[in-house]
Design a protein around this motif. Structure first.
Motif, short mmCIF file in Angstrom:
data_model
loop_
_atom_site.label_atom_id
_atom_site.label_comp_id
_atom_site.label_asym_id
_atom_site.label_seq_id
_atom_site.Cartn_x
_atom_site.Cartn_y
_atom_site.Cartn_z
N UNK A 16 -10.36 11.69 7.68
CA UNK A 16 -11.78 12.01 7.81
C UNK A 16 -12.14 13.11 6.83
N UNK A 17 -13.38 13.08 6.36
CA UNK A 17 -13.86 14.10 5.43
C UNK A 17 -15.38 14.12 5.47
N UNK A 18 -15.99 15.20 5.00
CA UNK A 18 -17.43 15.38 5.12
C UNK A 18 -18.26 14.36 4.36
N UNK A 19 -17.91 14.16 3.09
CA UNK A 19 -18.77 13.41 2.19
C UNK A 19 -18.52 11.90 2.22
N UNK A 20 -19.58 11.09 2.42
CA UNK A 20 -19.42 9.63 2.43
C UNK A 20 -18.83 9.10 1.12
N UNK A 31 -9.31 15.56 5.43
CA UNK A 31 -9.14 15.94 4.02
C UNK A 31 -10.49 16.46 3.53
N UNK A 32 -10.57 17.76 3.35
CA UNK A 32 -11.88 18.36 3.09
C UNK A 32 -11.90 19.31 1.91
N UNK A 33 -13.06 19.93 1.73
CA UNK A 33 -13.23 20.99 0.75
C UNK A 33 -13.44 22.30 1.51
N UNK A 34 -13.17 23.40 0.86
CA UNK A 34 -13.24 24.69 1.54
C UNK A 34 -13.37 25.81 0.51
N UNK A 35 -13.65 27.00 1.00
CA UNK A 35 -13.61 28.19 0.16
C UNK A 35 -12.26 28.86 0.37
N UNK A 36 -11.58 29.19 -0.70
CA UNK A 36 -10.28 29.84 -0.57
C UNK A 36 -10.41 31.35 -0.42
N UNK A 37 -9.40 31.98 0.16
CA UNK A 37 -9.37 33.45 0.23
C UNK A 37 -8.06 33.93 -0.39
N UNK A 38 -8.19 34.57 -1.54
CA UNK A 38 -7.03 35.17 -2.19
C UNK A 38 -6.07 34.18 -2.82
N UNK A 39 -6.50 32.95 -3.03
CA UNK A 39 -5.66 31.95 -3.71
C UNK A 39 -6.47 31.31 -4.83
N UNK A 40 -5.78 30.75 -5.81
CA UNK A 40 -6.47 30.19 -6.99
C UNK A 40 -7.33 28.99 -6.60
N UNK A 41 -8.53 28.87 -7.16
CA UNK A 41 -9.35 27.68 -6.93
C UNK A 41 -8.56 26.43 -7.29
N UNK A 42 -8.71 25.40 -6.48
CA UNK A 42 -7.95 24.17 -6.72
C UNK A 42 -6.68 24.10 -5.88
N UNK A 48 -5.02 19.33 9.08
CA UNK A 48 -6.18 19.65 8.24
C UNK A 48 -5.65 20.04 6.85
N UNK A 49 -6.12 19.32 5.85
CA UNK A 49 -5.66 19.55 4.47
C UNK A 49 -6.90 19.66 3.59
N UNK A 50 -7.20 20.88 3.13
CA UNK A 50 -8.42 21.08 2.35
C UNK A 50 -8.10 21.70 1.00
N UNK A 51 -8.83 21.27 0.00
CA UNK A 51 -8.73 21.94 -1.30
C UNK A 51 -9.73 23.09 -1.31
#
Lengths: 320, 320
Positions: free
Chosen positions: A64-68, A145-156, A273-276
């Motif tokens: 499951x993920x947010x975007x169709x 499988x989603x998207x998220x804002x990271x904290x203290x880790x490299x984007x991606x 939960x696995x998010x980039x």
């Protein structure tokens, strides 16, 4: 490891949840079985209008993920990866009769969108869990499988969640039931998270970490952003909050994980939960990386989950 | 009554919010004006990539609703009603670069989808309000046209909200800001609600009432439904809750009105909530009316709002 054989849809079972060797998806609602018909309104499916066991009985993986669009892309990707016999054109939106969610089935894999935020994913999960129950699915693994804002880790970077926590860094989900507040555990399946993390070690093209994931009720004020229509705190206060989150073990922020963990846990679904991460929130608030970079980032959880599913299915993977 | 003249996009103003005779949309964020660029990520728009004053400066009415298809249908309906010169094919989704929301502009009317639930509409509202601010819009009226569950009224009735209340029947919205909870007023514009109610009296084809609207965080347990994947209360307890809601003046339940009222109020937008009821929750939980009946119900708020907008614009209406 869960069985990957299709569930037998015709076998008689005296108890759905204790059938030898199988773990069936269950509901916690004493009223459901006495209903003459169950209309899954937001999925445009129902027990009288659709043969749910026939349509979904062999489902073993739900993603499951947010975007169709992203969940359609994942379905097409899985179709390629699983090398199924049917044509790409056969992959149709099963929920085409509604625009609330979209759903695709690729062999034992179901790919579904859930919109943004706890209420939106909660409606989808109620109806998805009932669907899996009516379809008599067993040994189902579900992964957001989603998207998220990271904290203290490299984007991606990809974050596998070991604990979903709320805005107060607590591993709990507060569900309002009538006018009572009930606190539910947001524990996720530890073995599944480990299995996914081991899987990620074979992928050298992006970093994957295990960490806590914070789930908020909004994207701006609740996540300490300075760029919303409303902002009543100082830059320092916002940064201090994010740093405290980092020190509490939180590595990313999104908007669905606590209710996802809580509901799946209650209904016998092994969940992950696995998010980039699209940005590092210790550095900025706005998502302004180039479009192609963001698109590539969003493929990373898909790549990991595809690898995991293929491993579970015993399919050889020579591609990465 | 608000001016319907297009805003002058080129006039210099020393203070956006006190310009004589006009009420400008404002933000409550001291950081926003110092930003070099504002990327409205979930709308796929931005201050550097788009000329927002040129694109949106004349907007006077913003209509929002959960379903993308419904908001497209409303845009096409308004295009017909306002008898604009451009062709129907010119009505394109302004947010086509993202699948999070859709947006259509028909003369001074903006039609936008917001998905389901408080977090989803909150993201859209942050970015919409910033859009209207950057575009220097003034005297904007915003109306949510949605679907809901009715309490003690016939299915198909339209409810104009006089007060948006939470699950505890209180007119408040609790916003989590960092790790604090801030309570905000959910007061809506009384004159606008009255104006809409007067408008509805000219429509004889369906009943319209004014009443409180309850806004919940989910569709099943939080609304006392017995047909979710989880249900831990008795039929009697659920019905008792709905009856208490009715006695408190609540006539319908939906999932966005409190944050909508709170945010619009803070940013100088005159706001109203107009929802049709798809069922009477004192009688049932499932939405199982025939498809064509539900489609007709969903047109009712659109008809009322179209009438209201045409009255405001001074356009003659001989059709109803």
């Amino acid at each position: 490891m869960a069985s990957i054989l299709p569930a037998s849809n015709t076998s008689m079972r005296s108890d759905r949840n204790t059938y030898v060797g199988k773990s069936f998806v269950h509901v916690k609602n004493p009223y459901l079985d006495s209903m003459d018909e169950d209309v899954l309104y937001h999925l445009d499916l129902g027990t009288k209008t659709h043969n749910l066991p026939e349509m979904f009985g062999d489902v073993k993986f739900v993603c499951v993920g947010g975007s169709p669009n992203r969940m359609k892309a994942f379905a097409l990707f899985m179709h390629k990866e699983l090398r199924l016999a049917d044509s790409e054109e056969d992959i149709k939106d099963i929920c085409a009769g509604t625009d609330r969610y979209c759903m695709y089935k690729i062999g034992p894999v179901l790919s579904i969108s859930h919109g943004m935020g706890i209420p939106s994913i909660s409606i989808m999960l109620h109806e998805l869990i009932k669907l899996l129950y009516h379809a008599r699915c067993s040994d189902v693994t579900i992964i957001r499988i989603g998207t998220s804002g990271g904290i203290g880790i490299a984007p991606g970077s990809v974050v596998i969640t070991d604990e979903a926590v709320d805005s107060f860094f607590k591993p709990r989900f507060e569900q309002v039931i009538l006018d009572n507040i009930v606190t539910r555990s947001t524990e996720l399946d530890k073995e599944l998270a480990e299995e996914l993390f081991n899987c990620s070690k074979e992928i050298s093209t992006f970093p994957t970490v295990i960490g806590h994931t914070m789930c908020t009720y909004d994207f701006y004020e609740g996540q300490g952003r300075l760029d919303g229509a409303l902002c009543s705190f100082s830059r320092e206060k916002g940064l201090d909050y994010l740093k405290r989150a980092y020190n509490a073990g939180i590595r990313n922020i999104e908007m669905e994980s606590t209710v996802f963990a809580a509901m799946c846990r209650l209904c016998g679904l092994k969940a992950a939960v696995v998010c980039v991460t699209l940005l590092n929130r210790l550095e900025c608030d706005q998502i302004n990386s180039p479009h192609d970079v963001l698109v590539e980032y969003q493929k990373r959880p898909q790549l990991l989950i595809s690898k995991f599913i293929k491993q579970r299915l015993g399919l050889c993977d020579q591609t990465s």
